[in-house]
Design an enzyme around this catalytic site. Structure first.
Site, short mmCIF file in Angstrom:
data_model
loop_
_atom_site.label_atom_id
_atom_site.label_comp_id
_atom_site.label_asym_id
_atom_site.label_seq_id
_atom_site.Cartn_x
_atom_site.Cartn_y
_atom_site.Cartn_z
N LYS A 13 0.83 -1.21 0.00
CA LYS A 13 0.00 0.00 0.00
C LYS A 13 0.86 1.26 0.00
CE LYS A 13 -2.27 -0.91 3.84
NZ LYS A 13 -1.58 -2.14 4.28
N ARG A 88 -9.45 0.60 9.01
CA ARG A 88 -8.89 -0.69 9.40
C ARG A 88 -9.94 -1.60 10.04
NH1 ARG A 88 -3.28 0.29 8.73
NH2 ARG A 88 -2.01 -1.16 9.89
N ARG A 127 11.45 -5.42 4.64
CA ARG A 127 11.15 -4.00 4.44
C ARG A 127 12.08 -3.09 5.24
NH1 ARG A 127 5.09 -1.97 4.86
NH2 ARG A 127 5.22 -2.54 7.06
N ARG A 162 11.24 -0.84 10.73
CA ARG A 162 10.20 -0.46 11.68
C ARG A 162 10.17 -1.48 12.81
NH1 ARG A 162 4.85 0.52 8.19
NH2 ARG A 162 4.06 -0.58 10.00
N ARG A 173 0.16 -8.66 13.65
CA ARG A 173 -0.42 -7.70 12.71
C ARG A 173 -1.25 -8.41 11.65
NH1 ARG A 173 4.36 -4.76 10.41
NH2 ARG A 173 2.85 -3.39 9.41
#
Ligand code: AMP
Length: 227
Positions: A13, A88, A127, A162, A173
């Site tokens: 996203k 969400r 990431r 992160r 998550r």
């Protein structure tokens, strides 16, 4: 153009939003980025949000909705916006519908970025984010040097991971996505706004599909739109 990018953590996203910003000159509104900024600045709100974020859980709706209201009232959002990571859950989606009805600016489309969980795990663990410019890299699929020039970091990204991309938080998550965010697929399908794209492809291929989906007519309620 007012769109929502809907997808599990790691579905791309953020990366695709960056491309859309360049193409359509409308802002990306990422609740994750707004929350991380608040945490970084140690604002009251940031301090309230931090524990949930570190645990991979959702931050209270009231905090997130307050941020969204404020952000969408900014002049740069008048021409449109890309919502990334919001809504969400169903309560947030309903609040968004009311907010946009008040503003007289309903959503044009909700794009579901469809992807397999096994791919997500690799993406999330690989990431990295540039501390200076916020661009998203991936040590496996889009390492430094693979993205266009950047004036802010001089193309020398300072990469950080992160905290919630650490392995122990990723599982939580994805669980939260399944339980709380996935019901939005049917919610927006019923509203005739849902379009589905395959997010398990090269960044450029996904982007081509995404821009096509943005221009595609709304889905018929109850019918999955597949390419
Ligand atoms: P993201 O960058 O979108 O993956 O968001 C990172 C974290 O911020 C999430 O795991 C949540 O803890 C929090 N967060 C972001 N957006 C929302 C939202 N719309 N509602 C609740 N919490 C959110």
């Amino acid at each position: 153009m007012r769109i929502v990018l809907l997808g599990a953590p790691g579905s791309g996203k953020g990366t695709q939003s960056q491309r859309l910003v360049e193409t359509y000159a409308i802002p990306q509104v990422s609740t994750g980025d707004l929350l991380r900024e608040a945490v970084g600045k140690k604002t009251d709100l940031g301090l309230r949000a931090k524990a949930a974020m570190d645990a991979g859980k959702l931050v209270e709706d009231s905090i997130v909705l307050g941020m969204i209201r404020e952000r969408l009232a900014q002049p740069d959002a008048e021409r449109g916006f890309i919502l990334d990571g919001f809504p969400r859950n169903i309560a947030q989606a309903e609040a968004l519908t009311l907010l946009l009805a008040d503003l007289g600016t309903p959503l044009d489309a909700v794009i579901l970025m469809n992807i397999d969980t096994a791919v997500l795990l690799k993406r999330l663990s690989g990431r990295r984010i540039c501390e200076d410019c916020g661009r998203v890299f991936n040590v496996f699929t889009s390492p430094p040097g693979s993205l266009p020039n950047c004036e802010r970091c001089g193309d020398k990204p300072r990469l950080i991971q992160r905290p919630d991309d650490k392995e122990e938080v990723i599982g939580k998550r994805l669980e939260v996505f399944e339980a709380q965010t996935k019901p939005l697929v049917e919610h927006y399908r019923a509203a005739g706004l849902l379009r589905v794209i395959n997010a398990d492809a090269e960044v450029e291929t996904v982007f081509v599909d995404l821009t096509a989906a943005v221009g595609r007519p709304a889905a018929v309620p109850g019918v999955a739109l597949r390419r």
